[in-house]
Design an enzyme around this catalytic site. Sequence first.
Site, short mmCIF file in Angstrom:
data_model
loop_
_atom_site.label_atom_id
_atom_site.label_comp_id
_atom_site.label_asym_id
_atom_site.label_seq_id
_atom_site.Cartn_x
_atom_site.Cartn_y
_atom_site.Cartn_z
N ARG A 157 1.05 -0.47 0.23
CA ARG A 157 0.02 0.16 -0.34
C ARG A 157 0.91 1.42 -0.44
O ARG A 157 2.23 0.90 0.98
CB ARG A 157 -1.02 -0.08 1.31
CG ARG A 157 -1.40 -1.28 1.75
CD ARG A 157 -2.89 -0.95 2.86
NE ARG A 157 -3.73 -2.36 2.71
CZ ARG A 157 -3.26 -3.28 3.54
NH1 ARG A 157 -2.05 -3.54 4.27
NH2 ARG A 157 -4.05 -3.86 3.27
N LYS A 181 -3.05 -2.21 7.72
CA LYS A 181 -4.41 -1.65 8.09
C LYS A 181 -3.87 -1.90 9.47
O LYS A 181 -3.92 -3.49 9.93
CB LYS A 181 -5.10 -2.18 7.72
CG LYS A 181 -5.15 -1.45 5.98
CD LYS A 181 -6.64 -2.29 5.69
CE LYS A 181 -7.41 -1.19 4.21
NZ LYS A 181 -7.93 -1.39 3.54
N HIS A 250 -2.53 1.78 -5.59
CA HIS A 250 -3.32 0.72 -5.40
C HIS A 250 -3.33 -0.40 -5.95
O HIS A 250 -3.79 -1.65 -5.96
CB HIS A 250 -4.35 1.06 -4.37
CG HIS A 250 -5.69 -0.03 -3.53
ND1 HIS A 250 -4.71 0.02 -2.32
CD2 HIS A 250 -5.63 -0.68 -3.39
CE1 HIS A 250 -4.89 -1.11 -1.46
NE2 HIS A 250 -6.33 -1.34 -2.40
N ARG A 253 -0.36 -2.72 -6.68
CA ARG A 253 -1.10 -3.63 -5.61
C ARG A 253 -2.00 -5.01 -5.98
O ARG A 253 -1.66 -5.66 -6.12
CB ARG A 253 -1.47 -2.82 -4.34
CG ARG A 253 -2.14 -4.25 -3.36
CD ARG A 253 -2.47 -3.02 -2.43
NE ARG A 253 -3.17 -3.83 -0.76
CZ ARG A 253 -2.01 -4.58 0.10
NH1 ARG A 253 -1.37 -4.89 0.51
NH2 ARG A 253 -2.67 -5.29 0.90
N HIS A 276 -4.02 -9.45 4.21
CA HIS A 276 -5.42 -9.54 3.67
C HIS A 276 -5.78 -9.97 5.26
O HIS A 276 -4.89 -11.44 5.51
CB HIS A 276 -6.09 -10.28 3.13
CG HIS A 276 -6.54 -8.97 1.73
ND1 HIS A 276 -6.26 -9.49 0.15
CD2 HIS A 276 -6.18 -7.65 0.98
CE1 HIS A 276 -6.65 -8.61 -0.76
NE2 HIS A 276 -6.65 -7.31 0.22
N TYR A 285 -8.93 -11.35 -6.42
CA TYR A 285 -8.23 -11.73 -7.78
C TYR A 285 -8.19 -13.04 -9.01
O TYR A 285 -7.31 -12.51 -9.76
CB TYR A 285 -6.36 -11.60 -7.24
CG TYR A 285 -6.34 -10.44 -6.48
CD1 TYR A 285 -6.91 -9.58 -7.14
CD2 TYR A 285 -6.48 -10.33 -5.06
CE1 TYR A 285 -6.54 -7.97 -6.47
CE2 TYR A 285 -6.29 -9.16 -4.58
CZ TYR A 285 -5.78 -8.02 -5.05
OH TYR A 285 -5.84 -6.84 -4.55
#
Length: 304
Positions: A157, A181, A250, A253, A276, A285
């Site tokens: 990120r 995050k 992003h 990414r 994640h 994806y």
Amino acid sequence: MADKIVVSELSEFIQHMKVVRNLSPYTIRNYKHAIELFFTWATDEGVTHPSDVTRLHARSYLIEAQQKISRRTLRHHISGLRTFYTFLRIHKKADINPFLNIALPKLDKPLPKVLTQDQMVKLIDQPPANEPKGKPIKFNSLRDLMCLELLYGGGLRVSELVGINYGDIDFNRGTVKVLGKGRKERIVVIGKRAADTVSKFKTMFAKKASAKDDPVIINPQFKRFSKRSVQMLIKKYLSFAELPQDITPHKLRHSFATHLLDNGADLRAIQEMLGHSSLSTTQVYTHVSSARLKEVHTLAHPRG
């Protein structure tokens, strides 16, 4: 006929939205259109006043309207009708809000936009390609190359990128520790090329500013680079490479994850690399890869 049903209430509502709520003309126009559209339909159902509308009417309209307008537009329309009925209830012109807590159709999530592998190579080649031939690479160009290599090499990120300090990098292993995050730390493999680019930048331009707590991504004054600055440099190189201008850090990414999956990487491993917490977040994806395979099939197969 619909205008006759709600003309006074709608005029009062529009005035309230303008003066009290200070909503934009665009929002007010959309609300007005949604209300008029609903009451055109409601007239045919025998409704003669806004207070006649029941939850059954609201649900029936929702079902029928899905055949004519998109789910996203319909959600906006219901929002306008819900706001209208809130106004009517406050002014004692309706007993209930039939659109309150009504189940709305789920939106289809758009697939992440990505660059192809060839496009990604073309983008990363831009910083050195725009330097004079035979001359040593300059500070900005090497720094920009480092940004691109790290974003794509590690699937970072942009906030993780600008937060990297020299103490976070293990040059021998080609890994970097990032703060993701929820302030969760993770170790990310960035690959040999990205690690070598960071090492080269450190040797050429940051010998005196590469202590453990010094930032890696810096401006010429050795201050930490901002997220906005990273976004701007990517726009610049997208333009140089004649690539889509709507690609963001992003989306690099997204490209990282999609290319790993295209080349046989395990979904669980990609989940860990991206940081994640849920595998379902990473699974989008698989849809991107499937969509790309379908596109190839359609273009290349004689019966596609």
